[in-house]
Design a protein around this motif. Structure first.
Motif, PDB file in Angstrom:
ATOM      1  N   ALA A 144       0.858  -1.177   0.000  1.00 30.04           N
ATOM      2  CA  ALA A 144       0.000   0.000   0.000  1.00 30.04           C
ATOM      3  C   ALA A 144       0.896   1.229   0.000  1.00 30.04           C
ATOM      4  CB  ALA A 144      -0.904   0.005   1.228  1.00 30.04           C
ATOM      5  N   HIS A 180      -5.597  -0.046  -2.165  1.00 28.95           N
ATOM      6  CA  HIS A 180      -5.220   0.091  -0.755  1.00 28.95           C
ATOM      7  C   HIS A 180      -4.266   1.265  -0.547  1.00 28.95           C
ATOM      8  CE1 HIS A 180      -7.141  -3.535   0.823  1.00 28.95           C
ATOM      9  NE2 HIS A 180      -6.847  -4.088  -0.351  1.00 28.95           N
ATOM     10  N   ARG A 220      -7.803   2.369   4.677  1.00 29.05           N
ATOM     11  CA  ARG A 220      -7.443   2.147   3.280  1.00 29.05           C
ATOM     12  C   ARG A 220      -6.306   1.128   3.154  1.00 29.05           C
ATOM     13  NH1 ARG A 220      -9.793   2.995  -1.775  1.00 29.05           N
ATOM     14  NH2 ARG A 220      -8.172   3.229  -3.349  1.00 29.05           N
TER      15      ARG A 220
END
Length: 306
Positions: A144, A180, A220
């Motif tokens: 991410a 993400h 996220r």
């Protein structure tokens, strides 16, 4: 005579050759270290004002203003009780050769990571993040991305070496997962219809509290390994004038520090601070901000891994 040179230096002006006055070691393969700092004096991919090649030196010198604190306020632990850090100096390359720089930086970063050490990169223009991501992906898999910036850097029309294209290429190379990943402080044009990344733009961020922003980031990224990259132009030029592509309406240094501190617990595996161009700085504002952000990132890494 020896005692004169062994005295612990707590001044704010001397011996600022390394980041936070930590030991410099060029041959890092033979030292025990949790984190390695690597300067990246590269600005051949810059589209605006040049000079980011001088950023690593400026950040190191500014870090002297922070090195005197035994325990960084408001953190509840002393960083050097938790981690060991060495400054590996600057990554060097033939002048004017971005191809060599890109390939060899990826290799050098991969070697550091293979030794079980984490890496803090000091830029340099933002293009340096792409070879760093390539190296980290080989160790940690798809990551991410947490990206602080005034620009998304997802532009497809740039050249092969362009500090506005890294996050166009990174998802396509399988380095990061846009679903993400999140970008914060954005306040310039980008294609929103198929962007992929979550965005908290500067107007939104300035109206939100730091805790809410941090919770969005955590939600996220989930449990994925996180690469955090901080372009200093995320800050408003009032707080960071010394950068290549300044944009008004950015975040304050106070807001950014509160967001970073609220990210405790994310699985940060790689980090960099980029785009400091000291020739355009005023009273070291930008360099001090960059050094402070890098210091905070080390605390984030320590609280997760140590």
């Amino acid at each position: 005579m020896k005692q004169l040179f062994d005295h612990c230096d707590h001044s704010l002006y001397s011996n600022g050759m390394t980041f936070l006055r930590q030991p410099m070691v060029r041959d890092i393969a033979h030292i025990e270290s949790d984190v390695v700092v690597l300067g990246l004096p590269f600005d051949l991919a810059t589209s605006g004002r040049p000079g980011a090649r001088l950023g690593p030196d400026a950040i190191r010198r500014a870090s002297v203003h922070l090195a005197w604190e035994g325990k960084r306020y408001p953190w509840h632990f002393a960083l050097w009780d938790k981690i060991s850090l060495h400054d590996a100096g600057d990554f060097t390359y033939p002048v004017g050769d971005p191809e060599y720089f890109t390939a060899q930086l990826e290799l050098a970063a991969e070697q550091i990571l293979h030794q079980g050490k984490a890496l803090l990169g000091l830029g340099g223009d933002h293009f340096v993040t792409l070879p760093l991501l390539r190296a980290h992906q080989k160790i940690h898999g798809k990551m991410a991305l947490v990206h602080f910036d005034a620009h998304t850097d997802t532009y497809s029309q740039g050249s092969r070496y362009d500090h506005g294209t890294m996050f166009f290429h990174a998802p396509r190379e399988g380095l990061i997962c846009p679903d993400h990943s999140i970008q914060l402080g954005i306040r310039t044009e980008f294609e929103q219809s198929n962007h992929g990344f979550a965005v908290v733009d500067a107007m939104q961020a300035n109206d939100m509290d730091a805790h809410t922003i941090a919770e969005q980031i955590k939600a996220r990224v989930g449990d994925l390994p996180v690469y955090l990259t901080f372009d200093i132009d995320c800050l408003d030029p009032a707080f960071a004038p010394g950068t290549g592509t300044p944009v008004c309406g950015g975040l304050s240094s106070d807001k950014v520090l509160k967001i970073l501190r609220a990210l405790q617990g994310i699985n940060i595996v790689g980090m960099d601070v980029v785009e400091v161009s000291p020739s355009y700085d005023q009273s070291e504002l930008t360099s001090i901000a960059a050094a402070t952000i890098a210091y905070e990132l080390l605390h984030l890494w320590a609280i997760r891994h140590k």
